[in-house]
Design a protein around this motif. Structure first.
Motif, PDB file in Angstrom:
ATOM      1  N   THR A  25      17.864 -39.717  65.477  1.00 30.68           N
ATOM      2  CA  THR A  25      18.223 -40.110  66.854  1.00 30.68           C
ATOM      3  C   THR A  25      19.494 -39.469  67.395  1.00 30.68           C
ATOM      4  O   THR A  25      19.710 -39.499  68.609  1.00 30.68           O
ATOM      5  N   ILE A  27      22.277 -40.901  66.848  1.00 28.25           N
ATOM      6  CA  ILE A  27      23.216 -42.034  66.853  1.00 28.25           C
ATOM      7  C   ILE A  27      23.962 -42.049  65.521  1.00 28.25           C
ATOM      8  O   ILE A  27      23.342 -41.968  64.455  1.00 28.25           O
ATOM      9  N   GLU A  81      22.023 -52.705  76.190  1.00 29.27           N
ATOM     10  CA  GLU A  81      22.708 -53.397  77.288  1.00 29.27           C
ATOM     11  C   GLU A  81      22.652 -52.589  78.591  1.00 29.27           C
ATOM     12  O   GLU A  81      22.945 -51.392  78.617  1.00 29.27           O
ATOM     13  N   THR A  82      22.281 -53.237  79.667  1.00 30.33           N
ATOM     14  CA  THR A  82      22.205 -52.582  80.978  1.00 30.33           C
ATOM     15  C   THR A  82      22.143 -53.654  82.057  1.00 30.33           C
ATOM     16  O   THR A  82      22.048 -54.849  81.743  1.00 30.33           O
ATOM     17  N   ARG A  86      24.835 -51.224  87.964  1.00 31.90           N
ATOM     18  CA  ARG A  86      25.846 -51.418  86.906  1.00 31.90           C
ATOM     19  C   ARG A  86      27.197 -50.787  87.259  1.00 31.90           C
ATOM     20  O   ARG A  86      28.220 -51.325  86.904  1.00 31.90           O
ATOM     21  N   SER A 125      16.830 -47.749  78.827  1.00 30.77           N
ATOM     22  CA  SER A 125      16.725 -49.098  78.273  1.00 30.77           C
ATOM     23  C   SER A 125      15.575 -49.868  78.962  1.00 30.77           C
ATOM     24  O   SER A 125      14.474 -49.342  79.085  1.00 30.77           O
ATOM     25  N   SER A 158      13.412 -46.729  72.506  1.00 32.48           N
ATOM     26  CA  SER A 158      13.033 -48.081  72.082  1.00 32.48           C
ATOM     27  C   SER A 158      11.761 -48.478  72.823  1.00 32.48           C
ATOM     28  O   SER A 158      11.761 -48.658  74.040  1.00 32.48           O
ATOM     29  N   ASN A 211      12.750 -38.719  72.967  1.00 29.58           N
ATOM     30  CA  ASN A 211      13.933 -38.690  72.104  1.00 29.58           C
ATOM     31  C   ASN A 211      14.848 -37.551  72.575  1.00 29.58           C
ATOM     32  O   ASN A 211      14.481 -36.377  72.507  1.00 29.58           O
ATOM     33  N   LEU A 212      16.047 -37.896  73.026  1.00 30.79           N
ATOM     34  CA  LEU A 212      16.935 -36.910  73.656  1.00 30.79           C
ATOM     35  C   LEU A 212      17.444 -35.840  72.698  1.00 30.79           C
ATOM     36  O   LEU A 212      17.939 -34.805  73.126  1.00 30.79           O
ATOM     37  N   ARG A 230      23.605 -42.303  81.223  1.00 26.78           N
ATOM     38  CA  ARG A 230      24.798 -43.147  81.216  1.00 26.78           C
ATOM     39  C   ARG A 230      24.813 -44.076  80.015  1.00 26.78           C
ATOM     40  O   ARG A 230      23.803 -44.688  79.690  1.00 26.78           O
ATOM     41  N   TYR A 235      27.205 -43.314  71.761  1.00 25.93           N
ATOM     42  CA  TYR A 235      26.789 -43.709  70.401  1.00 25.93           C
ATOM     43  C   TYR A 235      26.619 -42.497  69.482  1.00 25.93           C
ATOM     44  O   TYR A 235      26.251 -42.657  68.322  1.00 25.93           O
TER      45      TYR A 235
END
Ligand SMILES: C[S@@+](CC[C@H](N)C(=O)[O-])C[C@H]1O[C@@H](n2cnc3c(N)ncnc32)[C@H](O)[C@@H]1O
Length: 287
Positions: A25, A27, A81-82, A86, A125, A158, A211-212, A230, A235
């Motif tokens: 990932t 991450i 979280e989002t 935002r 997300s 996800s 998947n970036l 954003r 991460y």
């Protein structure tokens, strides 16, 4: 289902799982974040009735169920979280400086633009970010020249987040920054706590599992005029940030815009973009 509260993640297995997550990932979990992996994966051990984290690592790495479990891994280890609207100052820049500029340029020289203006919310997300962008665009519907339209893609790794995004049902908490008149206009109230995005907004956004870190996955969705990525690269470590930013660069059209999160920058990551500032909001442009 077994009680996993007494199962510890030892340092050696932590490193193996951490490296696998990084490779899959981008991450990166430092040693200080070991507790996060331990708590986030303990439910998987419990659901799968596994005796320890080493068995879980073997399942991820070598089992015939590997690819299904990797999806569960992504659901478990990502931070999702989002919320709607935002970052209001940044969205003001999107609306006043980018969207209006694009609409002005289309009016002046329509031949320079393709008929579909494409926006990508990368790492979306549960969908609040791409739906926020759709609402802002819908507020300018009368200004969009005939024959032109906007397409928004939301993507994430996800599957749980994406399936929630596709339903388009949200709590009042995630709408806390949204003007009441916009809630009234673009959502159906299910009850006091739940609101569903109306179809005119829902139909502007499509969701994909991308998947970036993987350009083969990204290139299927084509090129974009604007990318929002954003609160995603925070991460990653510098090496995976470089891969992701280069992938985003290749996915932007010439003169396309890249919006990053409030605490993210391309310092030491990429010099390919031109940094343009609108007040306190930095914005990157592909020249
Ligand atoms: C904190 S959320 C940000 C949501 C939204 N962009 C915002 O700012 O409100 C970060 C999202 O990035 C996703 N993500 C993390 N690594 C990813 C990767 N390699 N490819 C695609 N998405 C990823 C996570 O699943 C998570 O949903």
């Amino acid at each position: 289902m077994q009680n996993t509260s007494n199962i510890n993640l030892n340092d050696e297995t932590f490193c193996k799982i951490r490296d696998l997550i990084y490779q899959l990932t981008g991450i990166f979990y430092s040693e200080q974040k070991k507790y996060l992996i331990e708590t986030r994966l303990s439910k998987r051990l419990s659901d799968l009735n596994l005796a320890n984290y080493e068995d879980y690592f073997y399942l991820l790495k070598y089992s015939a169920k590997q690819s299904d479990e990797i999806k569960e891994l992504f659901n478990s280890i990502t931070t999702n979280e989002t919320s709607f609207f935002r970052d209001v100052p940044q969205l003001k820049v999107f609306e006043d400086d980018v969207l209006k500029e694009i609409l002005k340029q289309i009016k002046e020289s329509p031949v320079n633009y393709s008929k579909k203006i494409r926006i990508w919310s990368a790492g979306c997300s549960t969908g609040e970010e791409p739906f926020t962008l759709a609402i802002i665009i819908m507020e300018h519907l009368n200004e969009i020249p005939a024959g032109f339209s906007f397409e928004i893609i939301g993507s994430d790794i996800s599957e749980n987040a994406l399936s929630s995004a596709r339903k388009g049902i949200y709590s009042s908490y995630t709408l806390r920054n949204t003007e009441p008149r916009l809630i009234e206009k673009y959502f159906d109230k299910i009850d006091n706590e739940q609101f569903q995005v109306r179809n005119n907004i829902k139909n502007m956004v499509s969701f994909y599992n991308i998947n970036l870190i993987n350009f083969d996955s990204i290139k299927k969705i084509g090129n974009f005029d604007i990318i929002f990525c954003r609160n995603v690269i925070i991460y990653f470590n510098n090496d995976s940030k470089k891969v992701v930013i280069s992938n985003l660069y290749d996915s932007l059209k010439k003169n396309g815009y890249l919006f990053l999160g409030h605490s993210e920058s391309l310092h030491f990551i990429s010099s390919s973009f031109k940094l343009v500032g609108f007040g306190k909001t930095p914005l990157y442009v592909k020249e």
